[in-house]
Design a protein around this motif. Structure first.
Motif, mmCIF file in Angstrom:
data_model
loop_
_atom_site.group_PDB
_atom_site.id
_atom_site.type_symbol
_atom_site.label_atom_id
_atom_site.label_comp_id
_atom_site.label_asym_id
_atom_site.label_seq_id
_atom_site.Cartn_x
_atom_site.Cartn_y
_atom_site.Cartn_z
ATOM 1 N N ALA A 1 -13.906 -9.192 -6.200
ATOM 2 C CA ALA A 1 -12.460 -9.176 -6.445
ATOM 3 C C ALA A 1 -11.698 -8.858 -5.163
ATOM 4 O O ALA A 1 -10.669 -9.478 -4.869
ATOM 5 N N TRP A 2 -12.203 -7.899 -4.389
ATOM 6 C CA TRP A 2 -11.569 -7.525 -3.124
ATOM 7 C C TRP A 2 -11.531 -8.716 -2.170
ATOM 8 O O TRP A 2 -10.501 -9.007 -1.559
ATOM 9 N N ARG A 3 -12.661 -9.406 -2.019
ATOM 10 C CA ARG A 3 -12.733 -10.565 -1.119
ATOM 11 C C ARG A 3 -11.732 -11.646 -1.524
ATOM 12 O O ARG A 3 -11.089 -12.269 -0.678
ATOM 13 N N SER A 4 -11.629 -11.881 -2.811
ATOM 14 C CA SER A 4 -10.704 -12.892 -3.308
ATOM 15 C C SER A 4 -9.265 -12.555 -2.937
ATOM 16 O O SER A 4 -8.528 -13.394 -2.415
ATOM 17 N N LYS A 5 -8.853 -11.317 -3.185
ATOM 18 C CA LYS A 5 -7.474 -10.911 -2.868
ATOM 19 C C LYS A 5 -7.238 -10.860 -1.361
ATOM 20 O O LYS A 5 -6.190 -11.270 -0.874
ATOM 21 N N ALA A 6 -8.214 -10.380 -0.614
ATOM 22 C CA ALA A 6 -8.065 -10.313 0.842
ATOM 23 C C ALA A 6 -7.923 -11.719 1.420
ATOM 24 O O ALA A 6 -7.112 -11.941 2.328
ATOM 25 N N GLN A 7 -8.673 -12.660 0.901
ATOM 26 C CA GLN A 7 -8.590 -14.039 1.384
ATOM 27 C C GLN A 7 -7.227 -14.656 1.078
ATOM 28 O O GLN A 7 -6.678 -15.390 1.887
ATOM 29 N N GLN A 8 -6.664 -14.334 -0.081
ATOM 30 C CA GLN A 8 -5.359 -14.871 -0.469
ATOM 31 C C GLN A 8 -4.237 -14.380 0.441
ATOM 32 O O GLN A 8 -3.208 -15.035 0.561
ATOM 33 N N THR A 9 -4.430 -13.215 1.064
ATOM 34 C CA THR A 9 -3.366 -12.609 1.874
ATOM 35 C C THR A 9 -3.720 -12.572 3.353
ATOM 36 O O THR A 9 -3.124 -11.813 4.113
ATOM 37 N N VAL A 10 -4.657 -13.403 3.788
ATOM 38 C CA VAL A 10 -5.155 -13.372 5.157
ATOM 39 C C VAL A 10 -4.047 -13.656 6.187
ATOM 40 O O VAL A 10 -4.124 -13.185 7.319
ATOM 41 N N ASP A 11 -3.007 -14.361 5.822
ATOM 42 C CA ASP A 11 -1.931 -14.689 6.753
ATOM 43 C C ASP A 11 -0.951 -13.538 6.992
ATOM 44 O O ASP A 11 -0.134 -13.609 7.900
ATOM 45 N N ASN A 12 -1.024 -12.488 6.183
ATOM 46 C CA ASN A 12 -0.142 -11.333 6.337
ATOM 47 C C ASN A 12 -0.966 -10.166 6.890
ATOM 48 O O ASN A 12 -1.702 -9.513 6.157
ATOM 49 N N VAL B 1 -9.904 -1.668 -7.344
ATOM 50 C CA VAL B 1 -9.469 -2.536 -6.254
ATOM 51 C C VAL B 1 -7.947 -2.602 -6.304
ATOM 52 O O VAL B 1 -7.367 -2.920 -7.346
ATOM 53 N N PHE B 2 -7.313 -2.256 -5.186
ATOM 54 C CA PHE B 2 -5.858 -2.312 -5.112
ATOM 55 C C PHE B 2 -5.447 -2.598 -3.674
ATOM 56 O O PHE B 2 -6.237 -2.508 -2.748
ATOM 57 N N GLY B 3 -4.176 -2.950 -3.515
ATOM 58 C CA GLY B 3 -3.692 -3.214 -2.163
ATOM 59 C C GLY B 3 -2.181 -3.277 -2.128
ATOM 60 O O GLY B 3 -1.499 -3.161 -3.138
ATOM 61 N N GLY B 4 -1.696 -3.463 -0.924
ATOM 62 C CA GLY B 4 -0.269 -3.568 -0.720
ATOM 63 C C GLY B 4 0.048 -3.757 0.752
ATOM 64 O O GLY B 4 -0.852 -3.754 1.598
ATOM 65 N N VAL C 1 -5.424 -4.606 -8.674
ATOM 66 C CA VAL C 1 -6.220 -5.782 -9.029
ATOM 67 C C VAL C 1 -7.029 -5.504 -10.283
ATOM 68 O O VAL C 1 -7.071 -6.316 -11.197
ATOM 69 N N GLY C 2 -7.679 -4.330 -10.339
ATOM 70 C CA GLY C 2 -8.440 -3.989 -11.532
ATOM 71 C C GLY C 2 -9.478 -2.918 -11.288
ATOM 72 O O GLY C 2 -9.674 -2.460 -10.167
ATOM 73 N N ILE C 3 -10.137 -2.525 -12.369
ATOM 74 C CA ILE C 3 -11.225 -1.556 -12.330
ATOM 75 C C ILE C 3 -12.491 -2.300 -12.744
ATOM 76 O O ILE C 3 -12.504 -3.012 -13.753
ATOM 77 N N TYR C 4 -13.558 -2.105 -11.963
ATOM 78 C CA TYR C 4 -14.783 -2.876 -12.131
ATOM 79 C C TYR C 4 -15.974 -1.947 -12.365
ATOM 80 O O TYR C 4 -15.979 -0.819 -11.862
ATOM 81 N N PRO C 5 -16.999 -2.419 -13.082
ATOM 82 C CA PRO C 5 -18.119 -1.561 -13.482
ATOM 83 C C PRO C 5 -19.147 -1.299 -12.388
ATOM 84 O O PRO C 5 -20.015 -0.458 -12.558
ATOM 85 N N ASP C 6 -19.046 -2.025 -11.272
ATOM 86 C CA ASP C 6 -19.999 -1.805 -10.182
ATOM 87 C C ASP C 6 -19.393 -2.303 -8.870
ATOM 88 O O ASP C 6 -18.390 -3.010 -8.863
ATOM 89 N N TYR C 7 -20.028 -1.924 -7.777
ATOM 90 C CA TYR C 7 -19.503 -2.260 -6.455
ATOM 91 C C TYR C 7 -19.524 -3.762 -6.196
ATOM 92 O O TYR C 7 -18.569 -4.313 -5.622
ATOM 93 N N ALA C 8 -20.556 -4.438 -6.609
ATOM 94 C CA ALA C 8 -20.669 -5.876 -6.343
ATOM 95 C C ALA C 8 -19.517 -6.656 -6.972
ATOM 96 O O ALA C 8 -18.939 -7.549 -6.340
#
Length: 78
Positions: free
Chosen positions: A48-59, A14-17, A36-43
């Motif tokens: 983690a993706w949802r958490s980061k996407a929510q934090q940056t929803v205003d941009n 999971v990464f972004g910019g 953000v990190g490397i995770y052992p499964d999609y779930a």
């Protein structure tokens, strides 16, 4: 085998910019990518993706992605 090794790992990154524009995936500054990190499964990666996407929803130009690393590590027939 232990409980953590019984299940096959399907690694996900999971990464972004911030994107240069909304028309394409071109990052403004590669040095500023948020790994953000490397995770052992999609779930787990999706959580983690949802958490980061929510934090940056205003941009509107900030985007996070999930990369299926297991597909890169063990490519199979398509």
């Amino acid at each position: 085998m232990t409980a953590t090794t019984d299940k096959k790992q399907l690694l996900h990154l999971v990464f972004g910019g911030e994107l240069s524009s909304l028309e394409e995936v071109q990052f403004k500054d590669l040095a500023a990518l948020d790994i953000v990190g490397i995770y052992p499964d999609y779930a787990t990666a999706l959580t983690a993706w949802r958490s980061k996407a929510q934090q940056t929803v205003d941009n509107a130009q900030m985007r996070y992605f999930i990369v299926h690393m297991h597909r890169l590590l063990e490519p199979g027939p398509k």
